[in-house]
Motif scaffolding. Structure first.
Motif, PDB file in Angstrom:
ATOM      1  N   THR A 180      12.593   8.384   1.330  1.00  0.00           N
ATOM      2  CA  THR A 180      12.393   7.978  -0.056  1.00  0.00           C
ATOM      3  C   THR A 180      10.896   7.839  -0.285  1.00  0.00           C
ATOM      4  OG1 THR A 180      12.521   5.600   0.407  1.00  0.00           O
ATOM      5  CG2 THR A 180      14.589   6.734  -0.101  1.00  0.00           C
ATOM      6  N   TYR A 181      10.489   7.833  -1.555  1.00  0.00           N
ATOM      7  CA  TYR A 181       9.055   7.763  -1.856  1.00  0.00           C
ATOM      8  C   TYR A 181       8.841   6.786  -3.001  1.00  0.00           C
ATOM      9  CZ  TYR A 181       4.226   9.226  -2.552  1.00  0.00           C
ATOM     10  OH  TYR A 181       2.855   9.242  -2.635  1.00  0.00           O
ATOM     11  N   SER A 182       7.774   6.000  -2.909  1.00  0.00           N
ATOM     12  CA  SER A 182       7.549   4.972  -3.919  1.00  0.00           C
ATOM     13  C   SER A 182       6.127   4.927  -4.491  1.00  0.00           C
ATOM     14  CB  SER A 182       7.875   3.583  -3.341  1.00  0.00           C
ATOM     15  OG  SER A 182       9.209   3.505  -2.895  1.00  0.00           O
ATOM     16  N   CYS A 183       5.133   5.405  -3.788  1.00  0.00           N
ATOM     17  CA  CYS A 183       3.738   5.181  -4.176  1.00  0.00           C
ATOM     18  C   CYS A 183       3.402   5.784  -5.535  1.00  0.00           C
ATOM     19  CB  CYS A 183       2.809   5.763  -3.112  1.00  0.00           C
ATOM     20  SG  CYS A 183       1.054   5.534  -3.481  1.00  0.00           S
ATOM     21  N   TYR A 184       2.840   4.972  -6.419  1.00  0.00           N
ATOM     22  CA  TYR A 184       2.502   5.435  -7.763  1.00  0.00           C
ATOM     23  C   TYR A 184       1.301   6.382  -7.786  1.00  0.00           C
ATOM     24  CZ  TYR A 184       5.649   2.486 -10.526  1.00  0.00           C
ATOM     25  OH  TYR A 184       6.744   1.916 -11.131  1.00  0.00           O
ATOM     26  N   LYS A 185       0.544   6.422  -6.696  1.00  0.00           N
ATOM     27  CA  LYS A 185      -0.600   7.339  -6.658  1.00  0.00           C
ATOM     28  C   LYS A 185      -0.178   8.758  -6.292  1.00  0.00           C
ATOM     29  CE  LYS A 185      -4.176   3.886  -6.051  1.00  0.00           C
ATOM     30  NZ  LYS A 185      -5.551   3.625  -5.606  1.00  0.00           N
ATOM     31  N   GLY A 186       0.962   8.890  -5.613  1.00  0.00           N
ATOM     32  CA  GLY A 186       1.535  10.208  -5.365  1.00  0.00           C
ATOM     33  C   GLY A 186       0.928  11.004  -4.237  1.00  0.00           C
ATOM     34  N   CYS A 194      -1.054  -0.127  -4.107  1.00  0.00           N
ATOM     35  CA  CYS A 194      -0.564  -0.273  -5.474  1.00  0.00           C
ATOM     36  C   CYS A 194       0.638  -1.219  -5.497  1.00  0.00           C
ATOM     37  CB  CYS A 194      -0.193   1.086  -6.070  1.00  0.00           C
ATOM     38  SG  CYS A 194       1.264   1.885  -5.348  1.00  0.00           S
ATOM     39  N   GLY A 195       1.004  -1.670  -6.680  1.00  0.00           N
ATOM     40  CA  GLY A 195       2.077  -2.648  -6.803  1.00  0.00           C
ATOM     41  C   GLY A 195       3.381  -2.182  -6.209  1.00  0.00           C
ATOM     42  N   THR A 196       3.727  -0.912  -6.411  1.00  0.00           N
ATOM     43  CA  THR A 196       5.019  -0.440  -5.920  1.00  0.00           C
ATOM     44  C   THR A 196       5.017  -0.273  -4.409  1.00  0.00           C
ATOM     45  OG1 THR A 196       6.801   1.142  -6.369  1.00  0.00           O
ATOM     46  CG2 THR A 196       4.576   2.027  -6.241  1.00  0.00           C
ATOM     47  N   CYS A 197       3.876   0.084  -3.822  1.00  0.00           N
ATOM     48  CA  CYS A 197       3.789   0.143  -2.357  1.00  0.00           C
ATOM     49  C   CYS A 197       3.966  -1.250  -1.756  1.00  0.00           C
ATOM     50  CB  CYS A 197       2.438   0.720  -1.931  1.00  0.00           C
ATOM     51  SG  CYS A 197       2.369   2.520  -1.855  1.00  0.00           S
ATOM     52  N   ARG A 198       3.318  -2.236  -2.346  1.00  0.00           N
ATOM     53  CA  ARG A 198       3.420  -3.607  -1.829  1.00  0.00           C
ATOM     54  C   ARG A 198       4.834  -4.148  -1.984  1.00  0.00           C
ATOM     55  NH1 ARG A 198      -2.054  -7.103  -2.794  1.00  0.00           N
ATOM     56  NH2 ARG A 198      -3.548  -5.546  -2.066  1.00  0.00           N
ATOM     57  N   GLU A 199       5.437  -3.878  -3.136  1.00  0.00           N
ATOM     58  CA  GLU A 199       6.799  -4.348  -3.363  1.00  0.00           C
ATOM     59  C   GLU A 199       7.768  -3.686  -2.394  1.00  0.00           C
ATOM     60  OE1 GLU A 199       9.441  -4.974  -7.350  1.00  0.00           O
ATOM     61  OE2 GLU A 199       9.054  -2.914  -6.731  1.00  0.00           O
TER      62      GLU A 199
END
Length: 211
Positions: A180-186, A194-199
């Motif tokens: 799965t992938y989450s990082c907003y920087k892509g 970033c917030g989504t990586c930390r979450e």
């Protein structure tokens, strides 16, 4: 009974929903709206659908990237770093993104004679994203039901769960979160800042998973 269309981003939450409710998912749809991380998420979504034998559509919503403003659509350097909070994550809001995606998914459900649209919004999104909140889910469910002949409904079972609680469900369902992938920087490697990586890291740790 296969009675639902699932909006599948390829991130943690919607992938968990896919595995958690696999007996009900007739179709998964991923939207390509031009975000920094869309391409990597689409590959993850495709992998899990192939693994589970679920039909998968990728639908182009390029107009969002063309006409809407959001740091999520403007390259890695535009993404703020730090934990989720109004003051630093509001820029990542893509205007009415879930409303647009739900409208398309509801049309697909009605066209195929399916009863539900599934969305994996969760409690951690509520502070920043208006189209993830319980009142939005309730209103959209009513609108979708009113606007379809057979009363298609929105099913959003994670609305009041934390991301950590969702990850625990995923562990039980056998989700491989490395796909799965989450990082907003892509980027090729998640930034971790970033917030989504930390979450994501906090949620996986809560579920006892080390990436």
């Amino acid at each position: 009974m296969k009675d639902a269309v699932l909006i599948l981003s390829g991130g943690m939450d919607s992938t968990t929903l896919l595995y958690d409710y696999i007996d009900r998912v007739a179709l998964a749809v991923t939207f390509n709206y031009g975000s920094n991380h869309n391409a990597r998420e689409i590959e993850c979504a495709r992998y899990h659908c192939e693994r589970l034998g679920v039909e998968h559509l990728v639908i182009d919503l390029a107009f969002m990237g063309q006409y809407f403003h959001s740091s999520l659509l403007e390259g890695a350097d535009a993404i703020p770093e730090g934990n989720y909070a109004d003051d630093n994550m509001k820029s990542t809001v893509v205007p009415f993104r879930n409303g647009i995606m739900l409208s398309v998914a509801a049309g697909l459900a009605e066209d195929r004679g399916l009863k539900f649209v599934m969305m994996a919004n969760h409690g951690g999104d509520h502070a920043v994203y208006p189209d993830c909140r319980p009142e939005f889910a309730k209103a959209m469910s009513a609108a979708i039901a009113a606007g379809t002949y057979d009363g298609v409904e929105l099913f959003a079972p994670y609305t009041n769960l934390t991301k950590g609680e969702i990850a625990c469900r995923g562990v039980k369902a056998g989700v491989d979160y490395s796909r799965t992938y989450s990082c907003y920087k892509g980027g090729a490697e998640p930034c971790g800042k970033c917030g989504t990586c930390r979450e994501r890291a906090e949620a996986l740790a809560f579920a006892g998973i080390k990436e």
